[in-house]
Design a protein around this motif. Structure first.
Motif, mmCIF file in Angstrom:
data_model
loop_
_atom_site.group_PDB
_atom_site.id
_atom_site.type_symbol
_atom_site.label_atom_id
_atom_site.label_comp_id
_atom_site.label_asym_id
_atom_site.label_seq_id
_atom_site.Cartn_x
_atom_site.Cartn_y
_atom_site.Cartn_z
ATOM 1 N N VAL A 55 0.862 -1.172 0.000
ATOM 2 C CA VAL A 55 0.000 0.000 0.000
ATOM 3 C C VAL A 55 0.902 1.227 0.000
ATOM 4 O O VAL A 55 1.838 1.305 0.798
ATOM 5 C CB VAL A 55 -0.916 0.037 1.246
ATOM 6 N N LEU A 56 0.630 2.156 -0.894
ATOM 7 C CA LEU A 56 1.374 3.417 -0.934
ATOM 8 C C LEU A 56 0.532 4.497 -0.274
ATOM 9 O O LEU A 56 -0.653 4.654 -0.604
ATOM 10 C CB LEU A 56 1.702 3.817 -2.376
ATOM 11 N N ILE A 57 1.138 5.230 0.653
ATOM 12 C CA ILE A 57 0.471 6.346 1.317
ATOM 13 C C ILE A 57 1.224 7.617 0.951
ATOM 14 O O ILE A 57 2.420 7.751 1.230
ATOM 15 C CB ILE A 57 0.460 6.151 2.843
ATOM 16 N N ASP A 58 0.534 8.533 0.309
ATOM 17 C CA ASP A 58 1.135 9.810 -0.093
ATOM 18 C C ASP A 58 0.201 10.924 0.366
ATOM 19 O O ASP A 58 -0.801 11.223 -0.303
ATOM 20 C CB ASP A 58 1.339 9.860 -1.608
ATOM 21 N N GLY A 59 0.505 11.503 1.520
ATOM 22 C CA GLY A 59 -0.408 12.473 2.102
ATOM 23 C C GLY A 59 -1.706 11.787 2.494
ATOM 24 O O GLY A 59 -1.705 10.782 3.203
ATOM 25 N N ASP A 60 -2.827 12.310 1.977
ATOM 26 C CA ASP A 60 -4.138 11.722 2.265
ATOM 27 C C ASP A 60 -4.496 10.612 1.285
ATOM 28 O O ASP A 60 -5.527 9.947 1.465
ATOM 29 C CB ASP A 60 -5.221 12.806 2.210
ATOM 30 N N LEU A 61 -3.668 10.407 0.279
ATOM 31 C CA LEU A 61 -3.962 9.405 -0.745
ATOM 32 C C LEU A 61 -3.441 8.047 -0.316
ATOM 33 O O LEU A 61 -2.281 7.907 0.083
ATOM 34 C CB LEU A 61 -3.318 9.813 -2.075
ATOM 35 N N VAL A 62 -4.291 7.037 -0.416
ATOM 36 C CA VAL A 62 -3.913 5.661 -0.096
ATOM 37 C C VAL A 62 -4.147 4.816 -1.351
ATOM 38 O O VAL A 62 -5.273 4.698 -1.821
ATOM 39 C CB VAL A 62 -4.747 5.110 1.078
ATOM 40 N N VAL A 63 -3.054 4.256 -1.880
ATOM 41 C CA VAL A 63 -3.132 3.496 -3.125
ATOM 42 C C VAL A 63 -2.721 2.046 -2.854
ATOM 43 O O VAL A 63 -1.547 1.766 -2.600
ATOM 44 C CB VAL A 63 -2.212 4.086 -4.219
ATOM 45 N N PRO A 64 -3.662 1.105 -2.908
ATOM 46 C CA PRO A 64 -3.287 -0.312 -2.811
ATOM 47 C C PRO A 64 -3.027 -0.877 -4.203
ATOM 48 O O PRO A 64 -3.366 -0.235 -5.208
ATOM 49 C CB PRO A 64 -4.537 -0.941 -2.203
ATOM 50 N N GLU A 65 -2.382 -2.037 -4.265
ATOM 51 C CA GLU A 65 -2.227 -2.807 -5.503
ATOM 52 C C GLU A 65 -1.007 -2.334 -6.301
ATOM 53 O O GLU A 65 -0.840 -1.165 -6.623
ATOM 54 C CB GLU A 65 -3.484 -2.737 -6.362
ATOM 55 N N THR A 66 -0.166 -3.298 -6.618
ATOM 56 C CA THR A 66 1.154 -3.022 -7.170
ATOM 57 C C THR A 66 1.135 -2.203 -8.454
ATOM 58 O O THR A 66 1.825 -1.185 -8.565
ATOM 59 C CB THR A 66 1.900 -4.349 -7.400
ATOM 60 N N LEU A 67 0.393 -2.655 -9.453
ATOM 61 C CA LEU A 67 0.406 -1.933 -10.725
ATOM 62 C C LEU A 67 -0.156 -0.524 -10.581
ATOM 63 O O LEU A 67 0.346 0.413 -11.217
ATOM 64 C CB LEU A 67 -0.367 -2.707 -11.787
ATOM 65 N N ALA A 68 -1.169 -0.362 -9.757
ATOM 66 C CA ALA A 68 -1.723 0.976 -9.535
ATOM 67 C C ALA A 68 -0.683 1.891 -8.889
ATOM 68 O O ALA A 68 -0.582 3.076 -9.238
ATOM 69 C CB ALA A 68 -2.975 0.883 -8.664
ATOM 70 N N ILE A 69 0.083 1.354 -7.949
ATOM 71 C CA ILE A 69 1.142 2.138 -7.311
ATOM 72 C C ILE A 69 2.190 2.555 -8.341
ATOM 73 O O ILE A 69 2.613 3.720 -8.395
ATOM 74 C CB ILE A 69 1.791 1.332 -6.172
ATOM 75 N N ILE A 70 2.610 1.609 -9.171
ATOM 76 C CA ILE A 70 3.630 1.910 -10.180
ATOM 77 C C ILE A 70 3.123 2.960 -11.163
ATOM 78 O O ILE A 70 3.854 3.893 -11.536
ATOM 79 C CB ILE A 70 4.063 0.623 -10.898
ATOM 80 N N GLU A 71 1.872 2.838 -11.584
ATOM 81 C CA GLU A 71 1.317 3.832 -12.512
ATOM 82 C C GLU A 71 1.234 5.210 -11.852
ATOM 83 O O GLU A 71 1.501 6.234 -12.491
ATOM 84 C CB GLU A 71 -0.066 3.392 -13.003
ATOM 85 N N TYR A 72 0.890 5.238 -10.577
ATOM 86 C CA TYR A 72 0.849 6.514 -9.863
ATOM 87 C C TYR A 72 2.233 7.148 -9.822
ATOM 88 O O TYR A 72 2.396 8.357 -10.066
ATOM 89 C CB TYR A 72 0.319 6.304 -8.445
ATOM 90 N N LEU A 73 3.242 6.345 -9.525
ATOM 91 C CA LEU A 73 4.605 6.858 -9.473
ATOM 92 C C LEU A 73 5.061 7.359 -10.846
ATOM 93 O O LEU A 73 5.748 8.384 -10.950
ATOM 94 C CB LEU A 73 5.555 5.783 -8.966
ATOM 95 N N ALA A 74 4.667 6.642 -11.897
ATOM 96 C CA ALA A 74 5.033 7.064 -13.257
ATOM 97 C C ALA A 74 4.354 8.387 -13.611
ATOM 98 O O ALA A 74 4.962 9.253 -14.268
ATOM 99 C CB ALA A 74 4.648 5.977 -14.254
ATOM 100 N N ASP A 75 3.098 8.571 -13.191
ATOM 101 C CA ASP A 75 2.400 9.835 -13.433
ATOM 102 C C ASP A 75 3.013 10.963 -12.622
ATOM 103 O O ASP A 75 3.115 12.103 -13.087
ATOM 104 C CB ASP A 75 0.920 9.695 -13.063
ATOM 105 N N LEU A 76 3.427 10.643 -11.411
ATOM 106 C CA LEU A 76 3.992 11.643 -10.516
ATOM 107 C C LEU A 76 5.370 12.099 -10.973
ATOM 108 O O LEU A 76 5.747 13.259 -10.790
ATOM 109 C CB LEU A 76 4.081 11.053 -9.099
ATOM 110 N N HIS A 77 6.126 11.179 -11.606
ATOM 111 C CA HIS A 77 7.501 11.474 -12.016
ATOM 112 C C HIS A 77 7.724 11.064 -13.481
ATOM 113 O O HIS A 77 8.491 10.138 -13.765
ATOM 114 C CB HIS A 77 8.486 10.722 -11.122
ATOM 115 N N PRO A 78 7.102 11.780 -14.424
ATOM 116 C CA PRO A 78 7.293 11.415 -15.840
ATOM 117 C C PRO A 78 8.741 11.539 -16.290
ATOM 118 O O PRO A 78 9.168 10.846 -17.223
ATOM 119 C CB PRO A 78 6.374 12.397 -16.588
ATOM 120 N N GLU A 79 9.503 12.383 -15.623
ATOM 121 C CA GLU A 79 10.909 12.580 -15.995
ATOM 122 C C GLU A 79 11.766 11.362 -15.669
ATOM 123 O O GLU A 79 12.878 11.217 -16.218
ATOM 124 C CB GLU A 79 11.464 13.814 -15.281
#
Length: 225
Positions: A55-79
């Protein structure tokens, strides 16, 4: 940013986003939630909306599930180019990651990840032969296309998804080609993977459900030191 993970020695799904975070130098902290012991399921249910890790916790956002976490990280850091920069490569990488997410049930069932162990000969190759054939086919095609050492040249999320499978090949000394063996070596040589491995090797906990000797009835649950 915090990543809730399971025992490093066994938790395949935790390893995947952890590698992405560490390799791409995204600041985070982690917290291990036990996958065994007294009331471990209740503890997970209190901390995770799915009762599972990661589970990824980023502030108030809670993201479960591996692929969803990876996609969130990719959106957060496109560079960071967590997925390949080339559109066609990106499509193939996502396809491979999705196949790993949903497939390879033989290897997942009969050869659980166990980074501390060396269990040569303890997995019946016939039970995983179909998966081994597909691994050879998929890795071979992608490595031939990219030139290696990772599936798309440089390390990407697709490699993070396949890292636990690579460890299974080594732990159980499963028969694979030189190409596949070289890819397994590339995964093990990755500094981020070495960081995870070092921590896993020092964990004291045993999860009987992921120990091949318990699964196959050689030893009774609760007797492994």
């Amino acid at each position: 940013m915090k990543l809730l993970i399971g025992n490093r020695n066994y938790s395949t799904w935790s390893l995947r986003p952890w590698l992405v975070l560490r390799h791409f130098e995204i600041p985070f902290e982690d917290e291990v939630l036990m996958l065994s012991g007294e009331s471990w399921r209740e503890t997970l249910a209190e901390r995770s909306p799915t009762g599972k890790v990661p589970v990824l916790i980023d502030g108030d956002l809670v993201v479960p599930e591996t692929l969803a976490i990876i996609e969130y990280l990719a959106d957060l850091h496109p560079e960071k180019q967590i997925w390949p920069a080339n559109r066609d490569d990106r499509a193939l990488a996502r396809a491979a990651a999705s196949e790993m997410h949903a497939g390879f049930q033989g290897l997942r069932s009969h050869a659980p990840m166990n980074l501390r162990a060396s269990h040569s000969g303890k997995v019946d190759v016939e039970l995983v032969r179909k998966d081994l054939h597909r691994v050879e086919q998929l890795w071979g095609q992608l490595l031939s296309r990219s030139g290696g050492p990772f599936l798309f040249g440089a390390f990407t999320a697709a490699d993070a998804m396949f890292a636990p499978l690579a460890t299974r090949l080594r732990t159980y000394a499963l028969p694979v080609s030189d190409t596949a063996s070289a890819y397994v070596e590339a995964i093990y040589s990755l500094p981020a993977f070495q960081d995870w491995l070092t921590l896993a090797l020092h964990e004291p906990w045993i999860v009987d459900d992921d120990e091949i000797d318990v699964i196959q009835g050689r030893v009774a649950a609760g007797t492994l030191a």
